[in-house]
Design an enzyme around this catalytic site. Structure first.
Site, short mmCIF file in Angstrom:
data_model
loop_
_atom_site.label_atom_id
_atom_site.label_comp_id
_atom_site.label_asym_id
_atom_site.label_seq_id
_atom_site.Cartn_x
_atom_site.Cartn_y
_atom_site.Cartn_z
N ARG A 1 0.88 -1.18 0.00
CA ARG A 1 0.00 0.00 0.00
C ARG A 1 0.90 1.21 0.00
O ARG A 1 1.70 1.39 0.94
CB ARG A 1 -0.91 -0.02 1.23
CG ARG A 1 -1.67 1.28 1.43
CD ARG A 1 -2.80 1.17 2.44
NE ARG A 1 -3.94 0.49 1.87
CZ ARG A 1 -5.18 0.55 2.34
NH1 ARG A 1 -5.44 1.26 3.43
NH2 ARG A 1 -6.16 -0.11 1.77
N ASP B 1 -17.40 6.96 -2.17
CA ASP B 1 -16.18 6.84 -1.36
C ASP B 1 -15.94 8.22 -0.75
O ASP B 1 -16.58 9.21 -1.15
CB ASP B 1 -15.01 6.39 -2.26
CG ASP B 1 -13.71 6.18 -1.49
OD1 ASP B 1 -13.75 6.07 -0.24
OD2 ASP B 1 -12.64 6.12 -2.14
N HIS C 1 -7.14 0.81 -6.76
CA HIS C 1 -7.38 -0.07 -5.61
C HIS C 1 -8.00 -1.36 -6.15
O HIS C 1 -9.18 -1.66 -5.91
CB HIS C 1 -8.30 0.63 -4.61
CG HIS C 1 -8.29 0.03 -3.24
ND1 HIS C 1 -7.46 -1.02 -2.87
CD2 HIS C 1 -9.03 0.34 -2.12
CE1 HIS C 1 -7.68 -1.32 -1.59
NE2 HIS C 1 -8.62 -0.53 -1.13
N GLN D 1 -9.92 -3.98 -3.98
CA GLN D 1 -11.25 -3.51 -3.60
C GLN D 1 -12.26 -3.84 -4.71
O GLN D 1 -13.36 -4.33 -4.46
CB GLN D 1 -11.21 -2.00 -3.35
CG GLN D 1 -12.55 -1.41 -2.93
CD GLN D 1 -13.00 -1.90 -1.56
OE1 GLN D 1 -12.24 -1.87 -0.62
NE2 GLN D 1 -14.23 -2.36 -1.47
N CYS E 1 -16.54 1.41 -0.05
CA CYS E 1 -15.34 0.60 0.24
C CYS E 1 -14.96 0.64 1.71
O CYS E 1 -14.25 -0.24 2.19
CB CYS E 1 -14.18 1.09 -0.62
SG CYS E 1 -13.83 2.84 -0.36
N ARG F 1 -13.57 -8.84 0.71
CA ARG F 1 -12.15 -8.53 0.50
C ARG F 1 -11.32 -9.79 0.81
O ARG F 1 -10.42 -10.15 0.06
CB ARG F 1 -11.70 -7.38 1.42
CG ARG F 1 -12.33 -6.02 1.12
CD ARG F 1 -11.85 -5.47 -0.22
NE ARG F 1 -10.41 -5.43 -0.31
CZ ARG F 1 -9.63 -4.45 0.17
NH1 ARG F 1 -10.18 -3.39 0.73
NH2 ARG F 1 -8.32 -4.50 0.04
N1 NVA Z 1 -10.10 6.53 -1.61
C1 NVA Z 1 -9.77 6.13 -0.28
C2 NVA Z 1 -9.99 4.67 -0.12
C3 NVA Z 1 -9.68 4.11 1.23
C4 NVA Z 1 -9.86 2.64 1.30
C5 NVA Z 1 -8.34 6.50 0.04
O1 NVA Z 1 -7.48 6.34 -0.83
O2 NVA Z 1 -8.08 6.98 1.14
N1 CP Z 2 -11.39 -0.39 1.85
C1 CP Z 2 -10.13 -0.41 2.35
O1 CP Z 2 -9.15 -0.59 1.62
O2 CP Z 2 -10.07 -0.23 3.69
P1 CP Z 2 -8.74 -0.06 4.57
O3 CP Z 2 -8.14 1.28 4.24
O4 CP Z 2 -9.21 -0.17 5.97
O5 CP Z 2 -7.78 -1.16 4.20
#
Ligand code: NVA
Ligand code: CP
Length: 307
Positions: free
Chosen positions: A100, A222, A127, A130, A263, A291
């Site tokens: 990540r 989101d 992502h 997801q 998500c 997931r």
């Molecule tokens: N769009 C959000 C998704 C989190 C799972 C982010 O990148 O923070």
């Molecule tokens: N949806 C998702 O990726 O959640 P987290 O940021 O908690 O991993």
């Protein structure tokens, strides 16, 4: 499968569907407990996570594999070690890297220097894990990808881009409503349209949330302020609110019985009303559960059938 999974379109349509079907099988019949026997996966995270971290570690354990979670702050990366060196070295120790990152280019550099598969656990652009869970949730509820419509309302961000790619790949109609300046990147839109030509999916881009949700079976949103974009919070809220919040009123413009998707994590009262997020039409907790099943299926296939 070219080895890495940095975005949805790294999979073919058949591979994506096979991953969803395998995940449904794992969920209903249980996991093959030695599916990842002898494999070690490193999870390297630059950002916080609730779902991705624990769904991956649980999936790996259930398949009989081993994992090592490493916050990037604990690696020499934090002291300026080149990403290419980290990729070259870590890939000699483990069988896969689940990462990540803030910048998608970090993943590309890791992948270019890794001997083992690199899996995107979220970047600023994509992502894909997801989107696998999202399409599994759609499939569980509809039993098909044909004749289904998903509408996304809000920021054309990483989650929206991966969802768009997944719908385009599988033939699910997709509409997205975002304010000017927050659309999915032009290059991503072009790639999705090309993929949709092969699958027959209809893709619609608009600034109007009501137009996007018309006839939609699923309404997805989101957060307006993704991780890494905190400095833009004020400007973003001004651009998105109140028009792009998913309300009961907006849900009533979708197909009767439409489901709400997110998500997570959710900012109740910002991108969605609490009554929608926690109401009877919400399937976000099922998405979160899925997931784990889709990530297990992905790993099982990468180290088994697709290797
Ligand atoms: N769009 C959000 C998704 C989190 C799972 C982010 O990148 O923070
Ligand atoms: N949806 C998702 O990726 O959640 P987290 O940021 O908690 O991993």
């Amino acid at each position: 499968m070219r080895g890495h999974f940095l975005e949805v379109l790294d999979l073919s349509r058949d591979e994506f569907v096979e991953a969803v079907r395998t995940a449904v099988r794992f969920k209903t019949e249980g996991y093959p407990s030695s599916g990842l026997k002898g494999k070690t996966i490193a999870l390297i995270f630059e950002k916080p996570s609730t779902r991705t971290r624990v769904s991956f570690t649980s999936a790996i354990s259930r398949l009989g594999g081993r994992f090592d979670y490493i916050s990037s702050a604990e690696l020499q990366l934090a002291r300026g070690e080149p990403v290419s060196d980290v990729g070259r070295v870590l890939s000699r120790y483990v069988d896969g890297l689940v990462c990540r990152v803030y910048s998608h280019s970090t993943l590309e550099e890791l992948a270019a220097n890794s001997r083992v598969p690199v899996i995107n656990a979220l970047s600023d652009k994509h992502h894909p894990c997801q989107a696998l869970a999202d399409l599994m949730t759609v499939f569980e509820l509809k039993k098909t990808f044909k004749g289904v419509k998903v509408a996304f309302v809000g920021d054309g961000n990483n989650v929206a881009t991966s969802l768009m790619q997944a719908c385009a790949l599988t033939g699910v109609d997709f509409a997205i409503a975002s304010p000017e300046g927050y659309w999915v990147p032009e290059e991503e839109r072009r790639k999705a349209l090309e993929s949709a030509r092969a699958s027959g999916a209809e893709l619609t881009f608009t600034e109007d949330p009501v137009e996007a949700v018309r006839d939609a079976d699923f309404v997805y949103t989101d957060v307006f302020v993704s991780m890494g974009f905190e400095a833009e919070r004020e400007r973003r809220l001004k651009a998105f609110l109140p028009r792009y919040r998913v309300t009961r009123e907006l849900m009533s413009k979708a197909k009767p019985g439409a489901k709400f998707m997110h998500c997570m994590p959710v900012k109740r009262g910002e991108e969605v009303e609490a009554e929608v997020a926690d109401g009877p039409s919400s399937v976000m907790i099922d998405q979160a559960e899925n997931r784990m099943h889709t990530e297990a299926a992905l790993l099982y296939l990468i180290y088994g059938r697709w290797k």
